[in-house]
Design an enzyme around this catalytic site. Structure first.
Site, PDB file in Angstrom:
ATOM      1  N   LYS A   1      -3.061  -6.173   4.658  1.00 20.40           N
ATOM      2  CA  LYS A   1      -2.438  -5.070   3.906  1.00 20.40           C
ATOM      3  C   LYS A   1      -1.236  -4.551   4.692  1.00 20.40           C
ATOM      4  O   LYS A   1      -1.360  -4.207   5.883  1.00 20.40           O
ATOM      5  CB  LYS A   1      -3.490  -3.963   3.705  1.00 20.40           C
ATOM      6  CG  LYS A   1      -3.187  -2.996   2.596  1.00 20.40           C
ATOM      7  CD  LYS A   1      -4.393  -2.097   2.374  1.00 20.40           C
ATOM      8  CE  LYS A   1      -4.151  -1.056   1.331  1.00 20.40           C
ATOM      9  NZ  LYS A   1      -5.261  -0.088   1.275  1.00 20.40           N
TER      10      LYS A   1
HETATM   11  C1  E4P Z   1      -5.185   1.901  -1.548  1.00 19.71           C
HETATM   12  O1  E4P Z   1      -5.487   0.793  -1.201  1.00 19.71           O
HETATM   13  C2  E4P Z   1      -5.539   3.115  -0.815  1.00 19.71           C
HETATM   14  O2  E4P Z   1      -6.565   2.806   0.084  1.00 19.71           O
HETATM   15  C3  E4P Z   1      -6.100   4.208  -1.673  1.00 19.71           C
HETATM   16  O3  E4P Z   1      -6.324   3.788  -3.000  1.00 19.71           O
HETATM   17  C4  E4P Z   1      -5.476   5.525  -1.500  1.00 19.71           C
HETATM   18  O4  E4P Z   1      -6.158   6.450  -2.313  1.00 19.71           O
HETATM   19  P1  E4P Z   1      -6.010   8.030  -2.121  1.00 19.71           P
HETATM   20  O5  E4P Z   1      -4.713   8.447  -2.678  1.00 19.71           O
HETATM   21  O6  E4P Z   1      -7.170   8.586  -2.918  1.00 19.71           O
HETATM   22  O7  E4P Z   1      -6.116   8.295  -0.645  1.00 19.71           O
END
Ligand code: E4P
Length: 257
Positions: free
Chosen positions: A124
Site C-alpha cells: 500500500k
Molecule cells: C483505507 O484503506 C483506509 O485504511 C481506511 O479506509 C481509512 O478509513 P477512515 O477514514 O475511517 O480512517
C-alpha cells in the site's frame, strides 16, 4: 459523445455494465472484470474482528494502515511484520500492508520487504509523486499495489496509469468535509470504464452500511469497511419479526406431537 457521470438514481447496475462490456470486448476478452462480483475487505488490524468477518464466509481480504496498526498497539518492525503474517494466515485474500517511508527508495525497500512476507500481501502506497513512481516499479515487477489516500479523479487516473492493482478513494473522509464521496467513485468508474483500466476501485473509508450498498450500485469493485458496517447488511426488522413468527408457529403446531 463522451459518457457523462450519472446521478444516483440514473446509475447503471453492475449487471447492465457487465452486458455492455461483454458486447464491447466479448466474453473471453473482457478486460475489466470489475462487474463480475464485489469484493468485501475489512478495514482493521484487529485479529478478532478479522476472524469474525472471515467466519461469516464473505470476506475477500483486509486493509490496514499505520493508524489501524497503532490502534491495536502493534509497534516495532518485527511485531508489525509478524502481525501482517498473522492476518494472512486468517484470510485467503489480499492483505494491504502500508509502507511508512515517504521517499522513493524507502518505499521500494519497505515494499519489497512487505511483499516478501507472504504472497497475499499488497503493497500500500500513498498518492504522492514518489508513491506513484513506486506503484509503477512494483507493477512492472508483478507485485500487487494499493494506492491510498485518493481524493480526486485525477489522482485515480494517475494510479491506474502507474498500473496499481487497487486505488483507494476515501469516501467517508470526503463526506466529513461536505464533499460527496460516492460521486468520486462514480467519476472514477466512468474514467476507468472509458479506457478499460484494470485497476480495481477499492472504496475506502467506508463508515456505514449504506456506503456499502451505494458503492455496490455504482459498481465499486471492492469496499473496505469496519465489521459493524458489514454486519449492518444483515439487519431488517421484518426478518426478525418473520423469524419469530415462524418459530412460534412451528412450536405451536409441534407441541401436541
Ligand atoms: C483505507 O484503506 C483506509 O485504511 C481506511 O479506509 C481509512 O478509513 P477512515 O477514514 O475511517 O480512517
Amino acid at each position: 459523445m463522451p459518457r457523462t457521470a450519472k446521478s444516483l438514481t440514473q446509475r447503471e447496475t453492475p449487471k447492465k455494465l457487465c452486458s455492455r462490456q461483454l458486447s464491447r470486448f466479448g466474453t473471453l476478452q473482457l478486460k475489466n472484470k470489475h462487474t463480475l462480483y464485489m469484493k468485501f475487505f475489512i478495514d482493521t488490524a484487529n485479529l478478532n474482528e478479522i476472524k469474525a468477518a472471515q467466519a461469516l464466509g464473505v470476506l475477500d481480504g483486509v486493509t490496514t494502515n499505520p493508524s489501524l496498526m497503532a490502534k491495536e498497539g502493534i509497534t516495532g518492525k518485527n511485531n508489525i511484520l509478524k502481525h501482517y503474517v498473522d492476518i494472512c494466515n486468517i484470510v485467503t485474500g489480499d492483505v494491504s500492508a502500508e509502507v511508512n517511508a515517504v521517499d522513493y527508495d524507502g518505499m521500494i525497500r519497505e515494499g519489497e520487504e512487505l511483499a516478501d512476507l507472504h504472497d497475499q500481501i499488497v503493497v500500500k502506497l500513498p498518492m504522492t509523486k514518489e508513491g506513484v513512481m513506486a506503484a509503477k516499479y512494483f507493477s512492472d515487477k508483478g507485485v500487487k499495489t494499493n494506492v491510498t489516500l485518493v481524493f480526486s479523479a485525477g489522482q485515480a487516473l494517475l494510479a491506474a496509469k502507474a498500473g496499481a492493482t487497487y486505488v483507494s478513494p476515501f469516501i467517508g473522509r470526503l463526506d466529513d468535509v461536505s464533499t460527496d464521496g460516492l460521486a468520486l467513485i462514480e467519476e472514477i468508474r466512468l474514467i476507468y470504464d472509458n479506457y478499460g483500466y484494470e485497476t480495481e476501485i477499492l472504496a475506502a473509508s467506508v463508515r456505514h452500511t449504506m456506503h456499502i450498498v451505494n458503492c455496490a450500485k455504482i459498481g465499486a469493485d471492492v469496499m473496505t469497511g469496519p465489521l459493524s458496517a458489514i454486519l449492518g447488511l444483515l439487519k431488517h426488522p421484518l426478518t426478525d419479526i418473520g423469524l419469530a413468527q415462524f418459530i412460534a408457529d412451528f412450536e405451536k403446531g409441534n407441541k401436541a406431537n
